[in-house]
Enzyme design. Structure first.
Site, PDB file in Angstrom:
ATOM      1  N   THR A   1     -15.136   2.382   1.691  1.00 16.37           N
ATOM      2  CA  THR A   1     -13.697   2.153   1.546  1.00 16.37           C
ATOM      3  C   THR A   1     -13.488   0.667   1.247  1.00 16.37           C
ATOM      4  O   THR A   1     -14.377  -0.155   1.490  1.00 16.37           O
ATOM      5  CB  THR A   1     -12.932   2.531   2.829  1.00 16.37           C
ATOM      6  OG1 THR A   1     -13.244   1.582   3.856  1.00 16.37           O
ATOM      7  CG2 THR A   1     -13.287   3.926   3.298  1.00 16.37           C
TER       8      THR A   1
ATOM      9  N   TYR B   1     -14.109  -0.735  20.151  1.00 16.75           N
ATOM     10  CA  TYR B   1     -13.845   0.307  19.166  1.00 16.75           C
ATOM     11  C   TYR B   1     -14.440   1.633  19.613  1.00 16.75           C
ATOM     12  O   TYR B   1     -13.775   2.677  19.586  1.00 16.75           O
ATOM     13  CB  TYR B   1     -14.431  -0.114  17.818  1.00 16.75           C
ATOM     14  CG  TYR B   1     -14.409   0.958  16.766  1.00 16.75           C
ATOM     15  CD1 TYR B   1     -13.223   1.337  16.153  1.00 16.75           C
ATOM     16  CD2 TYR B   1     -15.587   1.598  16.351  1.00 16.75           C
ATOM     17  CE1 TYR B   1     -13.193   2.324  15.178  1.00 16.75           C
ATOM     18  CE2 TYR B   1     -15.569   2.576  15.384  1.00 16.75           C
ATOM     19  CZ  TYR B   1     -14.374   2.939  14.798  1.00 16.75           C
ATOM     20  OH  TYR B   1     -14.357   3.910  13.839  1.00 16.75           O
TER      21      TYR B   1
ATOM     22  N   LYS C   1       0.831  -1.206   0.000  1.00 19.80           N
ATOM     23  CA  LYS C   1       0.000   0.000   0.000  1.00 19.80           C
ATOM     24  C   LYS C   1       0.867   1.259   0.000  1.00 19.80           C
ATOM     25  O   LYS C   1       0.498   2.271  -0.598  1.00 19.80           O
ATOM     26  CB  LYS C   1      -0.943  -0.010   1.206  1.00 19.80           C
ATOM     27  CG  LYS C   1      -2.057  -1.050   1.105  1.00 19.80           C
ATOM     28  CD  LYS C   1      -2.941  -1.030   2.336  1.00 19.80           C
ATOM     29  CE  LYS C   1      -4.048  -2.068   2.230  1.00 19.80           C
ATOM     30  NZ  LYS C   1      -4.881  -2.123   3.463  1.00 19.80           N
TER      31      LYS C   1
ATOM     32  N   ILE D   1     -18.755   4.729   5.499  1.00 12.87           N
ATOM     33  CA  ILE D   1     -18.012   5.299   4.375  1.00 12.87           C
ATOM     34  C   ILE D   1     -17.543   4.164   3.465  1.00 12.87           C
ATOM     35  O   ILE D   1     -17.080   3.116   3.934  1.00 12.87           O
ATOM     36  CB  ILE D   1     -16.795   6.108   4.858  1.00 12.87           C
ATOM     37  CG1 ILE D   1     -17.233   7.188   5.861  1.00 12.87           C
ATOM     38  CG2 ILE D   1     -16.066   6.734   3.676  1.00 12.87           C
ATOM     39  CD1 ILE D   1     -18.203   8.223   5.321  1.00 12.87           C
TER      40      ILE D   1
ATOM     41  N   LYS E   1     -12.578   5.278  20.479  1.00 13.44           N
ATOM     42  CA  LYS E   1     -12.894   6.510  19.756  1.00 13.44           C
ATOM     43  C   LYS E   1     -13.467   7.575  20.695  1.00 13.44           C
ATOM     44  O   LYS E   1     -13.260   8.783  20.477  1.00 13.44           O
ATOM     45  CB  LYS E   1     -13.870   6.215  18.613  1.00 13.44           C
ATOM     46  CG  LYS E   1     -13.243   5.490  17.439  1.00 13.44           C
ATOM     47  CD  LYS E   1     -12.178   6.340  16.737  1.00 13.44           C
ATOM     48  CE  LYS E   1     -11.682   5.710  15.462  1.00 13.44           C
ATOM     49  NZ  LYS E   1     -10.716   6.554  14.725  1.00 13.44           N
TER      50      LYS E   1
ATOM     51  N   ASN F   1      -5.340  10.215  11.203  1.00 16.14           N
ATOM     52  CA  ASN F   1      -6.411   9.460  10.564  1.00 16.14           C
ATOM     53  C   ASN F   1      -6.320   7.949  10.810  1.00 16.14           C
ATOM     54  O   ASN F   1      -7.280   7.238  10.535  1.00 16.14           O
ATOM     55  CB  ASN F   1      -6.374   9.731   9.052  1.00 16.14           C
ATOM     56  CG  ASN F   1      -7.394   8.919   8.299  1.00 16.14           C
ATOM     57  OD1 ASN F   1      -8.583   9.210   8.331  1.00 16.14           O
ATOM     58  ND2 ASN F   1      -6.945   7.863   7.629  1.00 16.14           N
TER      59      ASN F   1
END
Length: 263
Positions: free
Chosen positions: A197, A162, A54, A195, A166, A99
């Protein structure tokens, strides 16, 4: 109590060829879109990722104004090395985009110590120390944007570790904003919903991701996923245009986290 701030020399920098930025977790998805938007505006950008393939692909896509480097947000040594490289290559930073993230959907009784630690090491601890180490390089009047999630408040089955990580990140965002205010550095967060992705932002099988995507469309009032470009535009707005906003969380969620009834 009245407060007076000296704003001389702290006007936010417009996005142009002189702009310097760092994007963590920028080799795919939302981070890559943020990095691409910065470069389209003329900026020079350091982008981080962990996967070698990547990293190579992102470097080829972003071109010579990008420095795509390997850096693990869960590693304090890597964060220190990133700060040193940013100082060497860029000198100072106008905008920092934190990010990177990790998500594995498990109910509370399925969460192991290993997956709990991974969520908090990357999403909370990694974000905290990325800001701590790189904030000295952010120019007075600059900005920091962190990527949170609509899961950072409320509760949803299967997202407890998670969501907790956050929630910590959002709390940090507000604390950073308060502590960096004397330098005129604005600190805000984008809060994405579902989103579109490649990974859908989760550590899961392809079949699970497909089902997760379907559920996302059903739960989103706008009846679709957001795009990575829509998140990037929101992040750049906070970084460069929202000049009188700090400690703000901007939802990019199609109404999912808002008080909107789904017809």
């Amino acid at each position: 109590m009245n407060h007076t701030y000296d704003t001389e020399g702290t006007d936010p920098v417009a996005l142009n060829a002189a702009t310097k930025a760092v994007v963590t977790g920028g080799t795919h998805g939302m981070g890559l879109a943020i990095a691409a938007a910065l470069i389209d505006g003329g900026a020079e950008v350091i982008v981080t990722g962990r996967d070698g393939k990547k990293i190579e692909a992102a470097q080829a896509e972003l071109g010579p104004r990008a420095h795509v480097v390997r850096s693990d947000a869960a590693s304090p040594a890597d964060i220190d090395a990133l700060a040193a490289r940013a100082e060497l290559l860029l000198g100072g930073i106008d905008a920092l985009f934190v990010n990177h993230g990790y998500a594995r959907l498990e109910t509370f009784d399925q969460v192991t110590e290993a997956t709990y630690d991974r969520h908090f090491d990357i999403n909370a601890k990694g974000a905290f120390f990325t800001v701590q180490r790189l904030a000295p390089l952010v120019r007075d009047g600059g900005s920091i944007v962190l990527t949170s999630s609509i899961a950072d408040s409320g509760g949803a089955p299967g997202m407890i570790a998670y969501a907790g990580s956050k929630a910590a990140l959002w709390s940090f965002t507000q604390g950073f904003a308060a502590e960096l205010l004397p330098r005129g550095i604005r600190v805000n967060a984008v809060s994405p919903g579902f989103i579109d992705t490649p990974s859908m932002g989760i550590d899961a099988t392809d079949a699970f991701r497909a089902d997760f995507s379907r559920v996302g469309d059903e739960q989103t009032p706008m009846r679709r996923h957001g795009s990575v470009d829509e998140v990037a535009r929101a992040a750049l707005f906070l970084a460069f245009d929202a000049t009188f906003s700090t400690a703000v969380k901007l939802p990019v969620d199609g109404g999912t986290g808002q008080d909107i009834a789904v017809a």
